[in-house]
Enzyme design. Sequence first.
Site, short mmCIF file in Angstrom:
data_model
loop_
_atom_site.label_atom_id
_atom_site.label_comp_id
_atom_site.label_asym_id
_atom_site.label_seq_id
_atom_site.Cartn_x
_atom_site.Cartn_y
_atom_site.Cartn_z
N HIS A 1 0.82 -1.21 0.00
CA HIS A 1 0.00 0.00 0.00
C HIS A 1 0.85 1.26 0.00
O HIS A 1 0.34 2.35 0.23
CB HIS A 1 -0.91 -0.01 1.24
CG HIS A 1 -2.05 0.96 1.15
ND1 HIS A 1 -3.01 0.87 0.18
CD2 HIS A 1 -2.35 2.04 1.90
CE1 HIS A 1 -3.88 1.85 0.34
NE2 HIS A 1 -3.50 2.57 1.37
N CYS A 2 2.15 1.11 -0.24
CA CYS A 2 3.02 2.30 -0.15
C CYS A 2 3.72 2.59 -1.47
O CYS A 2 3.42 3.58 -2.14
CB CYS A 2 4.06 2.10 0.96
SG CYS A 2 3.33 2.03 2.61
N ILE A 3 4.66 1.73 -1.86
CA ILE A 3 5.49 2.03 -3.03
C ILE A 3 4.68 2.18 -4.31
O ILE A 3 4.93 3.11 -5.09
CB ILE A 3 6.59 0.97 -3.18
CG1 ILE A 3 7.50 0.97 -1.94
CG2 ILE A 3 7.44 1.24 -4.41
CD1 ILE A 3 8.55 -0.11 -1.95
#
Length: 868
Positions: free
Chosen positions: A280-282
């Site tokens: 859910h970040c990069i």
Amino acid sequence: MTATAAAPTMVEALLAKGKDRTAVFGVVGLGYVGLPLAMELVRAGYRVLGVDVNTRVVDSLNAGRSHIQDVPAATVADAVHAKKFSATADLTRLKEPDVISISVPTPLSKTKDPDVSYVLAATESVKRALRKGQLVVLESTTYPGTTRELVLPALELTGLKVGADFFLAFSPERVDPGNERFNTRNTPKVVGGITANCLKVAMALYQPAIDTLIPVSSPEAAELVKILENTFRSVNIGLVNEMAIVCDKLGVDVWEVIEAAATKPFGFMKFTPGPGVGGHCIPLDPHYLAWKMRTLNYKTRFIELAGELNAEMPVFWVAKVVDALNEQGKAVRGSRVLLLGVAYKKNIDDIRESPALDVIRLLHQRGAQVSYHDPHVPMLKEEGISLSSVALTPETLRAADCVMIVTDHDAVDYQSVKRHARATVDTRHVLARERKGERYVGLVVGACLAETGNEVICADVDAAKIGSLKQNKLPIYEPGLEPMVVRNQRDGRLTFTTNVGEAVERSEIVFIAVGTPPDEDGSADLQHVVAVARTIGDHMNEPKVVITKSTVPVGTAEKVRAEIAARARKPFHVCSNPEFLKEGAAVEDFMKPDRVVVGVDSDEAAKVIEELYAPFVRTGNPLIVMDIPSAEMTKYAANAMLATRISFMNQIARLCEAVGANVTHVRRGMGSDRRIGPAFLFPGPGYGGSCFPKDVKALVRTATERGVPVDILDAVEKANEAQKRVLFEKLHRHLGDLDQRTITVWGLAFKAETDDVRESPALVLIEALLCAGARVQVHDPAAMKSAARQLGSRVQYAEHAYDALNGADALAIVTEWLEYRNPDFARIKSLLNRPLIVDGRNLYDPVKLGRLGFTYDSIGRQLACASS
């Protein structure tokens, strides 16, 4: 005239509540970010109200169960039991907390625009409940300006003034699921407030729960910090993914290039290629910045290009599958493709944005029959994909036309993949670096020889392992080993390198201590031994003594000699020096050996080894010199005899239970006979580890190849496999149907004082319990990390032994750790649903346990219970 104290300001009131931990926190969103944060706040002494619109999550948490892999159920249960944590779906209760953390998801829309609908919904709920004196902190990752432009105007519609009546800050989450080193508490937390007072109260209230807080000048700065971090990673992963494509076209190994580049001590940070990026970040965070810049009429070309490169990697790897199938004369349509791993990264159960989803869709579009195995993701239902994880067996691997490794979970048996897969596409380079061998022999030998003044070079092709050892981070737990490594590395006698050839050239004596894992037929896999022999031959710059330390079948030394001789131009000697080290006491065994066995090919070699071992046999324990085949056989024969004694005693224990005898008395009576002796007569749940099971199988295989019957050893193996189920059978006898029962297992290592779980009876018990539908809670002082590689998230791990007992229907003891020998039985009884202990190590007195009100079932002794 009477003086009246002024009422504290809102700032002072919140600061006081932070200081004495009376502040109540509300955490909105109890997922990967919110729940770990809530538990850290509880640990710091705060009371926490968790808020989530998912009623199933709320009910599960209130029952003491965790739905997040990184948060043990025991942690949640303790927080609920202590009345420090409760969960609710009632959004009106947001007026109760003093601090509200908004930790809801912030996905992207189909057009890659930020979807802040969850943030807006949470903000609306907070607005309805907002009262004076509350601090609101947005933790969800979002685009710069969200806190000031969306959240602040909504909250000020209440008429309350920010910085005076209420406080607002942004603090980006930095959760890394599955990271055993960094967690919510010890990862520095960035905080930016709308006003100075907002920053002040946010810092003060988070300080008890977080080790390090980093203040920044504004929410926008804090919002950009998180986006920069993950954009940096996205761009570098994009770069190395493109380099993988470049190297592929040039016929160069990209992993070799990366490892070589990583040797530069400055100016280079190692990133590795793969099938794309997930989580859910990069994949998401750079798009927040790109979208924001588009609203300002600026195109972030560099960032968007990296995103495009990463998004295209599934196409590149699917093309590799097509090539692998073509080499077999097969079309993609109708071919069976098995994916190993669908989580977005290793050892977790999170599939958000996983590149495996794109790989499956692409293969489906081409008509392939796709299945998957993932020990952490039993079911996969995502946008038209509906699959269940299949068991990873030799039959499953052989049935696949191509096996594609997408996620490199530690719990996967890659040796089996190597043996049985027709074709493999390895996106993680795991097959090349997978080399399960002797986990402790080489390191123990090197450290102990350095301890006696020798200059020792330990060489291994695993760059990660060598890098860790250079920093005194050991890959195994072995009493006394770490301080010895630290001391000798500091004093310059012990060095570590990945340059095996150079290490050979610099040495007079070369030990071969690589792994010899068993093949499917039980024979020893000598590929690593042979590979090292070839390297030695290529770098034989002067006469040397080569010593096989690995456990190898008779004839291996001659194979080593032949490999070296085919390449070397200098004279050399080959010797066999089998190890007799017990895991958990390996250092002690090497420094004070019962005996040293050496097989030599000349008097000259014997003198070299006698001089090398002189410091270790000064007390008179023998150094036994013999021919090489006898030395090789001695190791197998010794372990086979010990395994035979264990299996024999386990069968006697079963007979004792049947006739009403006590195996402890029988053991003492037998052991006093000098012809038998007391060692290895302790019954238990079956032997395990890296030596006995492997060596017995290898000896049986050798005997079969030579046409020599070894019926006794066949029986030993069968008896041991049956014994590993004895604890499960006892639990089933006491509890009946084990479905939905909760069982606590103390001890995961195959024996105490080690973290080794290979062939451990505990894993056999746990697998049987899980198959029967039981819930399993486990504890081990050293082996939980090792066990987690095989068990994944299917069991609950407890930090302390007593934490594993909460709500359990029985306690099963498998490993004889010292801390289990004299526990607080009253506490055990209070934590268990019923006072049932099944003891595979006979640690306790049955009479005492019966008097204390337990049902106590041990090995080879009469059942004890309160009624008796």
